[in-house]
Scaffold this motif. Structure first.
Motif, PDB file in Angstrom:
ATOM      1  N   LYS A   9       0.845  -0.820  -0.307  1.00 25.14           N
ATOM      2  CA  LYS A   9       0.000   0.392   0.410  1.00 25.14           C
ATOM      3  C   LYS A   9       0.627   1.201   0.093  1.00 25.14           C
ATOM      4  CE  LYS A   9      -3.651   2.301   2.320  1.00 25.14           C
ATOM      5  NZ  LYS A   9      -4.170   2.311   4.013  1.00 25.14           N
ATOM      6  N   CYS A  10       0.614   2.083  -1.163  1.00 20.11           N
ATOM      7  CA  CYS A  10       1.690   3.225  -1.404  1.00 20.11           C
ATOM      8  C   CYS A  10       0.777   4.410  -1.157  1.00 20.11           C
ATOM      9  CB  CYS A  10       2.472   2.953  -2.017  1.00 20.11           C
ATOM     10  SG  CYS A  10       3.532   1.926  -2.637  1.00 20.11           S
ATOM     11  N   GLU A  11       1.373   5.470  -0.664  1.00 20.98           N
ATOM     12  CA  GLU A  11       0.846   6.787  -0.351  1.00 20.98           C
ATOM     13  C   GLU A  11       0.639   7.754  -1.606  1.00 20.98           C
ATOM     14  OE1 GLU A  11      -2.101   7.575   1.376  1.00 20.98           O
ATOM     15  OE2 GLU A  11      -1.494   5.985   2.996  1.00 20.98           O
ATOM     16  N   ARG A  12      -0.007   8.922  -2.095  1.00 19.75           N
ATOM     17  CA  ARG A  12       0.656  10.022  -3.623  1.00 19.75           C
ATOM     18  C   ARG A  12       1.434  10.194  -3.369  1.00 19.75           C
ATOM     19  NH1 ARG A  12      -4.662  11.553  -3.973  1.00 19.75           N
ATOM     20  NH2 ARG A  12      -4.935  10.811  -5.427  1.00 19.75           N
ATOM     21  N   ASN A  13       2.000  10.631  -1.886  1.00 25.92           N
ATOM     22  CA  ASN A  13       2.463  11.623  -2.246  1.00 25.92           C
ATOM     23  C   ASN A  13       3.431  11.412  -0.242  1.00 25.92           C
ATOM     24  OD1 ASN A  13       4.286  14.115  -0.297  1.00 25.92           O
ATOM     25  ND2 ASN A  13       3.533  15.366  -2.792  1.00 25.92           N
ATOM     26  N   VAL A  14       4.726  11.109  -0.750  1.00 26.95           N
ATOM     27  CA  VAL A  14       6.152  10.567   0.028  1.00 26.95           C
ATOM     28  C   VAL A  14       7.229  12.141   0.801  1.00 26.95           C
ATOM     29  CG1 VAL A  14       7.601   8.972   1.312  1.00 26.95           C
ATOM     30  CG2 VAL A  14       5.179   8.560   0.508  1.00 26.95           C
ATOM     31  N   THR A  28       3.863   1.029   3.024  1.00 17.83           N
ATOM     32  CA  THR A  28       3.335  -0.433   3.873  1.00 17.83           C
ATOM     33  C   THR A  28       3.666  -2.015   3.322  1.00 17.83           C
ATOM     34  OG1 THR A  28       1.928   1.586   4.417  1.00 17.83           O
ATOM     35  CG2 THR A  28       1.729  -0.518   6.030  1.00 17.83           C
ATOM     36  N   GLY A  80      -2.662   0.150  -3.198  1.00 15.66           N
ATOM     37  CA  GLY A  80      -2.700   1.800  -2.350  1.00 15.66           C
ATOM     38  C   GLY A  80      -2.570   2.292  -3.568  1.00 15.66           C
ATOM     39  N   GLU A  81      -2.070   3.663  -4.236  1.00 12.11           N
ATOM     40  CA  GLU A  81      -2.161   4.234  -5.134  1.00 12.11           C
ATOM     41  C   GLU A  81      -1.198   3.265  -6.460  1.00 12.11           C
ATOM     42  OE1 GLU A  81      -3.438   7.131  -6.296  1.00 12.11           O
ATOM     43  OE2 GLU A  81      -4.498   6.960  -3.837  1.00 12.11           O
ATOM     44  N   VAL A  84       3.706   6.795  -7.160  1.00 18.45           N
ATOM     45  CA  VAL A  84       3.986   7.815  -5.399  1.00 18.45           C
ATOM     46  C   VAL A  84       5.120   9.170  -5.846  1.00 18.45           C
ATOM     47  CG1 VAL A  84       5.085   7.285  -3.350  1.00 18.45           C
ATOM     48  CG2 VAL A  84       4.166   5.404  -5.233  1.00 18.45           C
ATOM     49  N   GLU A 189      -3.082  18.136  -3.199  1.00 18.34           N
ATOM     50  CA  GLU A 189      -3.991  16.346  -4.237  1.00 18.34           C
ATOM     51  C   GLU A 189      -3.746  16.900  -5.143  1.00 18.34           C
ATOM     52  OE1 GLU A 189      -7.954  15.280  -2.761  1.00 18.34           O
ATOM     53  OE2 GLU A 189      -7.076  13.756  -0.757  1.00 18.34           O
TER      54      GLU A 189
END
Length: 209
Positions: A9-14, A28, A80-81, A84, A189
């Motif tokens: 699971k990845c978020e869009r922004n890190v 994650t 997720g996304e 990234v 976003e």
């Protein structure tokens, strides 16, 4: 031998503070095998050179390729996304006078800018004439100096701003996000989506080979 399932699971922004980006920084990982999970989290995904751009877009296909090359008997499930946006930021642990000066400048501009906006709006709608006319109708005489309408309006305006922005000093009135926080999240976003789309069009997105 049955493949082990790994969930990614990845978020869009890190945001990362190190030039070396690892799998645990941008996603994650969940797996029933603790040793395998730790091994995948330690995989190096990207390295920011000192003279390179501080942003990059990484496709989850590249992450899947890295995991499959390192661990053959796995099945990766992406939840997720699909892309990234990774940004390398430098954090100054010792805040100096520059940070305080910037904060003071922002407060100064915000305070006087807001005050000017309110005064300009009141001037455009003719709020003084409205108060004078209303006071004359009710009291049957013109106001002399400061009157109850102006005082009540000022108190109501301040209370309305506090309730709208959901803050009194450093405390929240409710647990709901403030309108500014919602606007900032929407703006972030939109920026993330635009950067990811631009990287895809320019062929700068890091994908699996």
């Amino acid at each position: 031998m049955q493949n082990k399932t790994v969930y990614l699971k990845c978020e869009r922004n890190v945001e990362v503070q190190s030039q070396d980006v690892f799998m645990s920084d941008i996603g994650t990982i969940r797996c029933s095998d603790g040793v395998l999970s730790a091994k995948i989290k330690a995989l190096k995904v990207h390295h920011f050179a000192a003279d390179s751009p501080r942003r990059c877009v990484i496709s989850t296909l590249k992450l899947v390729e890295l995991m499959e090359n390192e661990c053959r008997d796995i099945s990766v499930q992406i939840v997720g996304e699909p892309d990234v946006l990774v940004e390398w930021i430098s954090v100054n642990k010792h805040k100096g006078w520059q940070q305080w000066l910037r904060a003071a400048l922002v407060c100064f501009v915000s305070f006087f800018g807001t005050a000017f906006t309110i005064m300009a709006y009141h001037n455009d709608v003719g709020i003084n004439e409205v108060f004078t006319l209303l006071y004359t109708i009710v009291m049957n005489r013109e106001p002399q100096g400061l009157n109850i309408l102006e005082v009540s309006y000022s108190i109501g305006l301040a209370a309305g701003i506090i309730l709208f922005f959901n803050h009194v000093g450093g405390r929240r009135l409710t647990k709901d996000p403030t309108p500014i926080e919602v606007s900032i999240r929407n703006y972030e976003e939109d920026v993330d989506k635009a950067l990811i789309a631009q990287a895809g069009r320019e062929g700068k997105e890091e994908e699996a080979n």
